[in-house]
Design a protein around this motif. Structure first.
Motif, PDB file in Angstrom:
ATOM      1  N   SER A  83       0.830  -1.206   0.000  1.00 19.11           N
ATOM      2  CA  SER A  83       0.000   0.000   0.000  1.00 19.11           C
ATOM      3  C   SER A  83       0.865   1.256   0.000  1.00 19.11           C
ATOM      4  CB  SER A  83      -0.957   0.003   1.188  1.00 19.11           C
ATOM      5  OG  SER A  83      -0.267  -0.177   2.376  1.00 19.11           O
ATOM      6  N   LEU A  86       2.297   1.620  -3.588  1.00 18.28           N
ATOM      7  CA  LEU A  86       1.270   1.984  -4.560  1.00 18.28           C
ATOM      8  C   LEU A  86       0.724   3.387  -4.283  1.00 18.28           C
ATOM      9  CD1 LEU A  86      -0.543  -1.462  -4.840  1.00 18.28           C
ATOM     10  CD2 LEU A  86       0.815  -0.344  -6.593  1.00 18.28           C
TER      11      LEU A  86
ATOM     12  N   LEU B  66      -5.981   5.772  -4.209  1.00 17.31           N
ATOM     13  CA  LEU B  66      -4.564   6.183  -4.157  1.00 17.31           C
ATOM     14  C   LEU B  66      -3.699   5.396  -5.130  1.00 17.31           C
ATOM     15  CD1 LEU B  66      -3.750   6.444  -0.350  1.00 17.31           C
ATOM     16  CD2 LEU B  66      -3.847   8.302  -1.998  1.00 17.31           C
ATOM     17  N   LEU B  67      -4.132   4.208  -5.439  1.00 14.83           N
ATOM     18  CA  LEU B  67      -3.274   3.341  -6.229  1.00 14.83           C
ATOM     19  C   LEU B  67      -3.363   3.604  -7.730  1.00 14.83           C
ATOM     20  CD1 LEU B  67      -3.964  -0.017  -4.349  1.00 14.83           C
ATOM     21  CD2 LEU B  67      -2.600   1.929  -3.655  1.00 14.83           C
ATOM     22  N   TYR B  68      -4.414   4.308  -8.141  1.00 14.17           N
ATOM     23  CA  TYR B  68      -4.582   4.567  -9.569  1.00 14.17           C
ATOM     24  C   TYR B  68      -4.758   6.056  -9.801  1.00 14.17           C
ATOM     25  CZ  TYR B  68      -5.928  -0.196  -8.620  1.00 14.17           C
ATOM     26  OH  TYR B  68      -5.944  -1.455  -8.123  1.00 14.17           O
ATOM     27  N   PRO B  69      -4.188   6.550 -10.864  1.00 17.60           N
ATOM     28  CA  PRO B  69      -4.310   7.986 -11.118  1.00 17.60           C
ATOM     29  C   PRO B  69      -5.738   8.360 -11.529  1.00 17.60           C
ATOM     30  CG  PRO B  69      -3.122   6.884 -12.894  1.00 17.60           C
ATOM     31  CD  PRO B  69      -3.371   5.853 -11.857  1.00 17.60           C
ATOM     32  N   THR B  87     -19.453  -7.326   3.896  1.00 14.12           N
ATOM     33  CA  THR B  87     -18.379  -7.132   4.881  1.00 14.12           C
ATOM     34  C   THR B  87     -18.667  -5.917   5.754  1.00 14.12           C
ATOM     35  OG1 THR B  87     -16.825  -8.062   3.295  1.00 14.12           O
ATOM     36  CG2 THR B  87     -15.882  -6.877   5.154  1.00 14.12           C
ATOM     37  N   ARG B 256      -6.918  -5.903  15.126  1.00 13.66           N
ATOM     38  CA  ARG B 256      -5.897  -6.073  14.076  1.00 13.66           C
ATOM     39  C   ARG B 256      -4.792  -7.012  14.543  1.00 13.66           C
ATOM     40  NH1 ARG B 256      -1.472  -2.879  11.126  1.00 13.66           N
ATOM     41  NH2 ARG B 256      -1.650  -3.822   9.093  1.00 13.66           N
ATOM     42  N   GLY B 260      -6.880 -10.014  13.118  1.00 16.07           N
ATOM     43  CA  GLY B 260      -6.872  -9.420  11.779  1.00 16.07           C
ATOM     44  C   GLY B 260      -8.267  -9.322  11.198  1.00 16.07           C
ATOM     45  N   THR B 265     -14.865 -12.888   8.449  1.00 13.14           N
ATOM     46  CA  THR B 265     -15.098 -11.513   8.899  1.00 13.14           C
ATOM     47  C   THR B 265     -15.699 -11.513  10.299  1.00 13.14           C
ATOM     48  OG1 THR B 265     -17.197 -11.640   7.712  1.00 13.14           O
ATOM     49  CG2 THR B 265     -15.409 -10.493   6.608  1.00 13.14           C
ATOM     50  N   GLU B 268     -14.254  -8.566  12.267  1.00 14.64           N
ATOM     51  CA  GLU B 268     -13.935  -7.326  11.535  1.00 14.64           C
ATOM     52  C   GLU B 268     -14.698  -6.161  12.162  1.00 14.64           C
ATOM     53  OE1 GLU B 268     -12.305  -7.644   8.306  1.00 14.64           O
ATOM     54  OE2 GLU B 268     -12.393  -5.567   7.701  1.00 14.64           O
ATOM     55  N   TYR B 275      -9.668   1.059   7.601  1.00 11.05           N
ATOM     56  CA  TYR B 275      -8.205   1.018   7.478  1.00 11.05           C
ATOM     57  C   TYR B 275      -7.809   0.160   6.276  1.00 11.05           C
ATOM     58  CZ  TYR B 275      -3.408  -0.387   8.532  1.00 11.05           C
ATOM     59  OH  TYR B 275      -2.067  -0.658   8.441  1.00 11.05           O
ATOM     60  N   ASP B 276      -8.441  -1.000   6.184  1.00 10.40           N
ATOM     61  CA  ASP B 276      -8.109  -1.915   5.099  1.00 10.40           C
ATOM     62  C   ASP B 276      -8.462  -1.310   3.740  1.00 10.40           C
ATOM     63  OD1 ASP B 276      -7.273  -4.374   4.039  1.00 10.40           O
ATOM     64  OD2 ASP B 276      -9.345  -5.016   3.839  1.00 10.40           O
ATOM     65  N   LEU B 279      -6.143   2.231   3.401  1.00  9.43           N
ATOM     66  CA  LEU B 279      -4.687   2.160   3.436  1.00  9.43           C
ATOM     67  C   LEU B 279      -4.114   0.923   2.760  1.00  9.43           C
ATOM     68  CD1 LEU B 279      -4.045   3.663   6.955  1.00  9.43           C
ATOM     69  CD2 LEU B 279      -3.925   4.757   4.742  1.00  9.43           C
ATOM     70  N   ASN B 280      -4.825  -0.184   2.793  1.00  6.43           N
ATOM     71  CA  ASN B 280      -4.299  -1.364   2.100  1.00  6.43           C
ATOM     72  C   ASN B 280      -4.708  -1.389   0.638  1.00  6.43           C
ATOM     73  OD1 ASN B 280      -2.899  -2.441   4.197  1.00  6.43           O
ATOM     74  ND2 ASN B 280      -4.544  -3.779   4.878  1.00  6.43           N
ATOM     75  N   ARG B 281      -5.954  -0.993   0.376  1.00  2.00           N
ATOM     76  CA  ARG B 281      -6.413  -1.068  -1.003  1.00  2.00           C
ATOM     77  C   ARG B 281      -6.431   0.301  -1.668  1.00  2.00           C
ATOM     78  NH1 ARG B 281     -11.853  -4.576  -0.448  1.00  2.00           N
ATOM     79  NH2 ARG B 281     -11.457  -5.422   1.601  1.00  2.00           N
ATOM     80  N   ASP B 283      -8.508   2.598  -1.514  1.00  2.13           N
ATOM     81  CA  ASP B 283      -9.837   3.031  -1.950  1.00  2.13           C
ATOM     82  C   ASP B 283     -10.342   4.147  -1.017  1.00  2.13           C
ATOM     83  OD1 ASP B 283     -12.364   3.286  -2.976  1.00  2.13           O
ATOM     84  OD2 ASP B 283     -12.795   1.144  -2.995  1.00  2.13           O
TER      85      ASP B 283
END
Lengths: 496, 317
Positions: A83, A86, B66-69, B87, B256, B260, B265, B268, B275-276, B279-281, B283
């Motif tokens: 993350s 990316l 964040l991962l794609y322009p 979820t 977490r 996790g 789930t 969860e 957060y997931d 920050l992870n994906r 989105d």
């Protein structure tokens, strides 16, 4: 009065922006690589997974002396590395000159044109001809262009307790119970029989042992654990695609092959440690080298770890093999089960290995490629492979010489088994390389939720995978079906 | 000229400003220092609170990842996605479970401990300190030491103890029905002391007269607690429960570290999901939407809770 002041500010900002742009990443390209390999006063930052990237310090000192440059290591927690990289790329923020990153994420960066192609002048030192096609084609390249510098190879494999499987008493009892000889499993059916047989037996520590030890934890390696099993049931040898139909991007993960794999896994869970659902990579490894399980699914790390006297009680007691096969597989194109003359084998290169890439945002492309290619040279990789704590597995055929592994502490037999198992996997024509298209984090989480729901009984395997397939469709639509299809085909080396 | 008296609580800058209108240049000089001192604070508030708040609300209407322009306006797509997101729905149910169950248990145990410590004439300070220790430890450390090491199913001391006395090992974190309770146990271990401290302070500040009058009337034990102590403690209790429950709505660290969010789930929490997503994906658009959904949930909860407890608090005060 306000308007001219704002205009002045805007002009100043624009000027500043253009200056930053001119002196920043855009200005540094591989075309400007200086002829000299010396970089006095330069700093090259390398971002990688904490606990692994620090390992390069063993060799960067020599490079620093030779070039006059300084290496700065940005160690990022494993869970955050993708993350962070990316996000930095997506927002145009400088994070490092070199990313030490997994092949999945590297693939996304390559497909999006966010990393620099490896310059011709550094390719010669990488001995790419010794690297198997699967890595040259899928790990290091995108659409025929080389962007990655090799470091690590990742292939899931079977590790087993050779002392238990060769014990005459266990061999007799196993044959009495199952009607065939106890030997390293050739199929997941045999694997299940062996796991069942050894579950509850006390072989050395006064407590009942477990038959198997796998990777079902969500947010960790449930993805790899599942596809390690599913590949043989769902990968047809004459079809390069596995996860999706490459023409329509319809997910295949709920077809009968994948469902069969999940049903098998759900049954097998009873022969593993009761808390295996929360086993991350380290817990999985520790359970096996700690002597608690007879069979283990992991990467090649288990071999070197089994030699460590501080954590292993199985030194000299471990055998290695390619992942088990299956007597039938589901042919997604034909929509039917096929029964090949020999069991279907489809090793899974889960995660795909750590490699180096140089982002377009680098502040010193020439020095970055010089350092990356120095680390990625066959000599340094061979040293890293046998250095504890590096987490580097073999990625080239020259590294699979048993002599290297005997020198590292393996017995001759274990070294031969270990290298042969990896060689067989790497060169198998039906090998499956991990998915490496945008949205991998979303696809992964949807799949891992479904798999863990099935494993804990919250849903049947078919229901869970249907749900995951529906989620995958939604993710694909959200990211653009045509674009995703293009990425997927390119990632497989098919015409886009 | 009539002098307008300045209210005691009126800001200095406001009074000076009004004065400046009346007394010209001299007052303008007096106005300058007030602005000098107030503006930084105002800018900080705008930058750190209001701007992110408004920006994140705006993000909920975009597909910003964040991962794609590229960012595009997507209207209410993210809000509509909430209704079909299993979820998210599971994470809301889990969060409500953690909040209600953990707060209730912490309140009961905290109150009981406070009442016990109140009886002790010597050593109150010692016990107050002892009970405060868990609260001083990082939740991540509690999650690891209590949640993962003690409750480890194959290598933890708790299951080992159970095994030695002939009880089957408990699937603390691997069973979807058991795992949420294990999270609650760890949270109770850490945060009961928060209830204890607040309730002990409340008990120590109660007036003596009602108790003396009740004792003269023959009340004691449970009757004294039910009819005097508890009603008088309602304002403190309402506050303690509100603070703790608002914190629990944002639970992430323990979950977490311990599970996790799994298995599946089953544990969860909404904040972990945010957060997931963010920050992870990467989105950010949908992550902000889920965060806003949590905010709406928490505000609704707080309003209903305060409305329901208003009369009890009024009676007690």
């Amino acid at each position: 009065m306000k308007s001219p002041r704002w205009r002045q500010l805007a002009m100043a900002a624009a000027l500043l922006g253009s200056l930053i742009g001119a002196s920043g990443p855009v200005a540094l390209t591989t075309a400007q690589t200086p002829p000299s390999a010396q970089f006095p006063g330069a700093t090259v930052t390398i971002a990688g997974p904490a606990g692994q990237v620090e390992c390069i310090k063993n060799w960067t000192g020599d490079w620093e002396k030779r070039t006059g440059a300084t290496v700065n290591i940005n160690a990022i927690p494993f869970a955050d590395i993708d993350s962070k990289v990316l996000a930095a790329t997506g927002t145009g923020t400088f994070l490092a000159d070199i990313y030490y990153i997994g092949a999945q994420t590297a693939g996304q960066l390559m497909g999006a044109g966010q990393v620099l192609e490896v310059p011709q002048d550094v390719r010669g030192g990488l001995a790419l001809d010794q690297i198997p096609d699967i890595y040259n084609k899928y790990q290091l390249s995108w659409n025929g262009k080389l962007y990655g510098i090799p470091w690590d190879g990742d292939m899931l494999m079977l590790n087993y307790r050779s002392d238990l499987l060769s014990d005459p008493n266990y061999q007799k009892a196993f044959k009495d119970q199952f009607g065939y000889d106890l030997a390293p499993p050739q199929s997941w059916k045999q694997y299940a029989d062996i796991a069942q047989f050894f579950t509850g037996k006390d072989w050395d520590n006064g407590k009942p042992g477990y038959g198997l030890d796998e990777l079902p934890m969500r947010h960790n390696h449930a993805w790899n654990g599942f596809f390690a099993r599913a590949a043989v049931y769902a990968k047809a040898p004459d079809d390069p695609a596995f996860f999706f139909d490459p023409d329509t991007m319809k997910p295949r993960i709920n077809n009968p092959g994948f469902v069969k794999a999940l049903e098998d896994w759900k049954t097998a869970m009873q022969w593993g440690p009761p808390d295996m659902m929360s086993y991350d990579w380290a817990a999985n490894a520790q359970a096996f080298v700690g002597g608690h399980a007879a069979l283990n699914i992991q990467w090649g790390d288990i071999g070197p770890m089994s030699l460590d006297p501080n954590s292993s009680v199985v030194n000299g007691k471990v055998g290695f093999a390619m992942l088990p096969g299956a007597t039938q597989f589901w042919d997604a194109k034909k929509g039917a089960w096929e029964t090949p003359s020999e069991p279907n084998r489809a090793p899974f290169a889960g995660f795909g290995g750590w490699i180096f890439v140089v982002p377009k945002l680098t502040q010193n492309a020439a020095a970055a490629f010089d350092l990356a290619s120095y680390l990625g040279s066959p000599e340094i990789r061979a040293k890293a492979m046998v250095t504890p704590g590096c987490g580097v597995n073999p990625d080239s055929l020259t590294q699979l010489d048993p002599k290297l592994w005997v020198a590292a502490g393996f017995s001759q037999q274990a070294a031969e088994q270990y290298t042969q198992a990896i060689k067989d996997s790497l060169t198998n024509p039906n090998v499956v390389f991990d998915l490496r298209i945008p949205g991998i984090q979303d696809y992964k989480d949807a799949l891992e939720i479904a798999v863990t729901k099935a494993l804990t009984g919250e849903a049947t395997p078919q229901q869970a995978l249907d749900e995951a397939a529906q989620q995958w469709d939604q993710i694909t639509d959200r990211l653009g079906r045509d674009q995703q299809g293009k990425y997927y085909r390119e990632s497989l080396g098919l015409a886009s | 000229m009539r002098v307008v008296p300045r209210h005691r609580s009126q800001p200095l800058g406001a009074a000076s400003s009004r004065g400046a209108e009346r007394s010209g240049a001299g007052a303008a000089v007096a106005h300058a220092p007030a602005g000098f001192f107030l503006n930084p604070a105002a800018i900080i508030v705008v930058l750190l609170s209001i701007f992110p708040f408004v920006l994140s609300l705006g993000m909920t209407f975009t597909n910003w990842n964040l991962l794609y322009p590229g960012v595009a306006f997507r209207g209410l797509d993210n809000w509509a996605r909430l209704f079909g997101d299993a979820t998210f729905q599971r994470s809301v149910a889990n969060t409500v479970f953690f909040t209600v169950v953990a707060t209730a248990i912490e309140y009961v145990i905290g109150f009981a401990l406070a009442l016990l410590v109140l009886q002790i004439e010597r050593g109150q300070r010692f016990f107050r300190l002892i009970f405060l220790i868990p609260m001083m430890i990082s939740p991540a450390a509690v999650g690891y030491v209590v949640g993962r090491m003690l409750f480890s199913e194959t290598q933890g001391p708790i299951n080992d103890l159970l095994y030695r006395v002939g009880i089957s090992p408990v699937p603390w974190t691997s069973n979807p029905a058991m795992a949420p309770w294990t999270i609650v146990i760890a949270d109770v271990w850490q945060w009961t002391s928060f209830m204890f401290v607040l309730l002990l302070a409340g008990l120590q500040s109660l007036p003596h007269e009602p108790f003396e009058a009740a004792r003269i009337d023959g009340a004691s034990g449970w009757k004294l607690f039910a009819q005097i102590t508890f009603p008088l403690m309602v304002p403190v209790s309402v506050t303690a429960v509100l603070i703790r429950s608002l914190e629990l709505f944002k639970l992430i660290d323990l979950v977490r570290v311990m599970t996790g969010g799994g298995p599946g789930t089953a544990t969860e929490s909404v904040t972990l999901y945010v957060y997931d997503l963010a920050l992870n994906r990467g989105d950010m658009g949908y992550g902000a939407t889920v965060a806003y959904a949590l905010l709406i949930l928490v505000v609704l909860y707080a309003l209903i809770y305060l409305a329901l407890t208003r009369r009890a608090v009024a009676n007690a005060t």
